[in-house]
Design an enzyme around this catalytic site. Structure first.
Site, short mmCIF file in Angstrom:
data_model
loop_
_atom_site.label_atom_id
_atom_site.label_comp_id
_atom_site.label_asym_id
_atom_site.label_seq_id
_atom_site.Cartn_x
_atom_site.Cartn_y
_atom_site.Cartn_z
N ASP A 29 44.81 43.09 44.23
CA ASP A 29 45.34 43.53 45.53
C ASP A 29 46.43 42.60 46.03
O ASP A 29 47.40 43.05 46.66
CB ASP A 29 44.20 43.61 46.55
N SER A 41 29.99 43.19 39.70
CA SER A 41 29.68 42.40 40.88
C SER A 41 30.74 41.34 41.15
O SER A 41 31.88 41.65 41.47
CB SER A 41 28.28 41.80 40.71
N LYS A 55 29.54 47.75 40.34
CA LYS A 55 28.43 47.26 41.16
C LYS A 55 29.02 46.61 42.41
O LYS A 55 29.32 45.42 42.42
CB LYS A 55 27.58 46.28 40.35
#
Length: 414
Positions: free
Chosen positions: A306, A295, A320
């Site tokens: 990224d 999560s 998740k």
């Protein structure tokens, strides 16, 4: 932090010469009368014929639990007490053993992760363990007065747990002494001069503030020492509040997208940004994750990966990547419903995929289940890096030493 809604544009522009058309009304929603009639038939049969008498409230709650139980692993119905316990967990204070748990299986409690420095962790519970009995009484997650509430209790009392663990031929017996759980979500120390270590065990309301405080304390304890590298340990961090993950990302990123959500409803689609400027001024960063990182942990790791602000090391995370809204009802009960998926800044879906590290490490333990193994899990948005092994858990200080060695060698993307 800014949050802005991503609006969906429906329809197409008309030629200039065309006469304006009257807006079309959305199709009227019809009540599914036949389905409601069938539900009523079952309701009446249970009320009149079930072996033990049940109140209308008990039957209706069972029906609501079943409705949410059957759609995905994270939507669920919460009694008023469960809703209060959920709030206590996010605030970081309650009396119990100190685990993030999943109770969707009627006969066992899945340990998502034990929190740091809690009775559960000290007793040896691991991410992926299944608790099947408490003090000799089998788990019954369908009884609101039983599990997992029975894991909580007065400080000093004993909970003898029967535990199933992957790789063990027979159940384990683990004794845990309950205490007041006050989770310190961030801890920090110098590994070596110039190399700072942050351990984030959960993302709570005060995590962003505590992260900044811990860094200030480190700087004060080593005045004049220039930071050479940062190791951020998110292993077995089950997540928590997305805003807290965004606040931590803000320390490493200039103004940039941290995470976005996409759902069927435009109101469920949002973009979360970090604020201009960063706290660490380009210092190399390594993020350590494993199969217990879920999560909000995955949101933070994905954002730093990224934006090439950190190198991710460890094993594939839990996966998740769905958003749940909690809706309160007038009787104090509540329900969680999945409304969207999380996406990294490069538009990668986290759901059932997880974050795949740039540097893979072999593990010393296994989690029996990750998101992709859960029944009725929401399908992944992408299938990137499908060959990277899932369920690998990295336990102990050895992995901190390994990560530090990579950090000192300059094997990062910063």
């Amino acid at each position: 932090m800014r949050v802005c809604a991503v609006m969906l544009l429906l329809g197409a522009a008309l030629p200039l010469a065309a006469a304006p058309e009257k807006p079309k009304s959305p199709p009227a929603r019809t009540v599914p009368v036949d389905e409601i009639r069938r539900f009523t038939q079952v309701f009446e049969a249970v009320r009149e014929s079930y072996v033990d008498a049940l109140t209308d409230e008990e039957i209706m709650r069972a029906g609501l639990r079943g409705l949410l139980l059957d759609i995905d692993p994270h939507s669920s119905y919460l009694s008023a007490k469960q809703a209060r316990d959920f709030e206590d967990l996010n605030e970081g204070g309650y009396a119990g053993i100190g685990i993030e748990s999943d109770e969707r299986d009627p006969t066992r409690i899945r340990v998502v992760a034990p929190f740091d420095d809690t009775p559960a962790q000290r007793a040896g519970l691991r991410a992926g363990d299944f608790i099947t009995a408490i003090n000799g009484i089998p788990v019954n997650n369908e009884d609101s007065s039983a599990s997992p509430e029975r894991l909580r209790g007065k400080p000093g009392t004993k909970a003898v747990l029967t535990v199933l663990r992957q790789g063990e031929k027979s159940p384990l017996t683990i004794t845990v002494i309950r205490e007041v759980i006050s989770i310190q979500s961030v801890k920090a120390r110098w590994l070596e001069p110039g190399y700072a270590y942050f351990r984030i065990s959960a993302f709570q309301g005060d995590t962003g503030l505590e992260f900044r405080r811990q860094w200030q304390n480190l700087q004060s304890s080593a005045a004049g020492v220039k930071a050479k590298g940062i190791l951020l340990d998110l292993r077995s961090n089950p997540g928590g509040l997305v805003n807290a993950a965004v606040e931590v990302a803000d320390a490493f990123l200039p103004e940039a997208v941290v995470v976005s959500t996409k759902g069927r409803n435009a109101l469920a689609s949002s973009v979360y940004y970090s604020k201009p400027g960063e706290q660490f001024d380009g210092v190399p960063v390594l993020v350590l994750i494993d199969a217990g990182s879920a999560s909000a942990s995955e949101i933070l790791a994905g954002a730093l990966q990224d934006h090439k602000r950190a190198t991710i090391i460890g094993s594939r995370s839990f996966g998740k990547g769905s958003v749940q809204n909690i809706i309160r009802l007038d009787n104090g009960d509540a329900f969680k419903i999945t409304t969207a998926r999380y996406y990294t800044p490069n538009d990668r879906s986290i759901q059932a995929q997880g974050i795949v590290p740039d540097i893979l490490l072999s593990g010393n333990a296994r989690a029996e289940m990750t998101e992709r193994d859960l029944p009725k899990h929401i399908k992944a948005g992408t299938t990137e890096d499908a060959d990277a092994e899932s369920g690998v858990v990295l336990m102990g200080e050895t992995y901190i030493d390994k990560a530090l060695a990579y950090l000192k060698q300059g094997k990062t993307k910063s």
